[in-house]
Design a protein around this motif. Structure first.
Motif, PDB file in Angstrom:
ATOM      1  N   LYS A   1      10.046  10.299  -7.059  1.00 41.93           N
ATOM      2  CA  LYS A   1       8.765   9.986  -6.579  1.00 41.93           C
ATOM      3  C   LYS A   1       8.113   8.851  -7.514  1.00 41.93           C
ATOM      4  O   LYS A   1       7.559   7.768  -6.879  1.00 41.93           O
TER       5      LYS A   1
ATOM      6  N   ARG B   1       9.612   5.442  -6.409  1.00 39.87           N
ATOM      7  CA  ARG B   1       8.881   4.883  -5.216  1.00 39.87           C
ATOM      8  C   ARG B   1       7.649   4.382  -5.349  1.00 39.87           C
ATOM      9  O   ARG B   1       7.275   3.346  -4.709  1.00 39.87           O
TER      10      ARG B   1
ATOM     11  N   GLU C   1       7.921   1.100  -6.832  1.00 43.24           N
ATOM     12  CA  GLU C   1       8.402   0.155  -6.016  1.00 43.24           C
ATOM     13  C   GLU C   1       7.207  -0.435  -5.038  1.00 43.24           C
ATOM     14  O   GLU C   1       7.015  -1.609  -4.730  1.00 43.24           O
TER      15      GLU C   1
END
Length: 131
Positions: free
Chosen positions: A93, A96, A99
């Motif tokens: 998580k 992500r 990102e």
């Protein structure tokens, strides 16, 4: 016999940095020790329930755990200390979120740590982006 003594010396695999926002010139002795070795690093679980945790520095690295198995470790430096986790769900998580931040050109993020119950009633760690 040389081979036997070679086998007795347990070769530690070298740590591999997978991702970090620590610049090369920021790697002081203190930074290295605090992020990677210090016994004062707290478990990420300690942050569960805190509304907003500013992520100052982070490092995701691969290293051997106490059993000698390779494992991913994530350490976050925040305004109230250094926190470490090996939780795959949390690391996934967090990665992500990073990102999204990279895609948006954002460098300063805050997160919240959540302890969630899985379908089979086990507790696992997750994180979310805090606006």
């Amino acid at each position: 016999n040389m081979h036997e003594s070679d086998n007795l010396i347990k070769r530690r695999k070298t740590m591999e940095i997978l991702r970090t926002n620590i610049a090369d010139n920021e790697w002081t002795m203190d930074m290295s020790y605090d992020m990677l070795e210090s016994d004062e690093r707290l478990s990420m679980k300690e942050l569960a329930g805190v509304d907003k945790i500013p992520v100052e520095k982070y490092i995701l690295y691969k290293d051997e755990n106490a059993k000698g198995e390779e494992q991913n470790f994530l350490v976050i430096k925040s305004n109230n200390g250094f926190f470490v986790t090996t939780s795959p769900s949390f690391i996934r998580k967090f990665t992500r979120i990073l990102e999204c931040a990279t895609r948006s050109g954002v460098t300063d993020i805050s997160i919240a740590v959540e302890e969630i119950e899985t379908k089979n009633r086990r507790k696992c760690l997750s994180c979310k982006y805090v606006k």
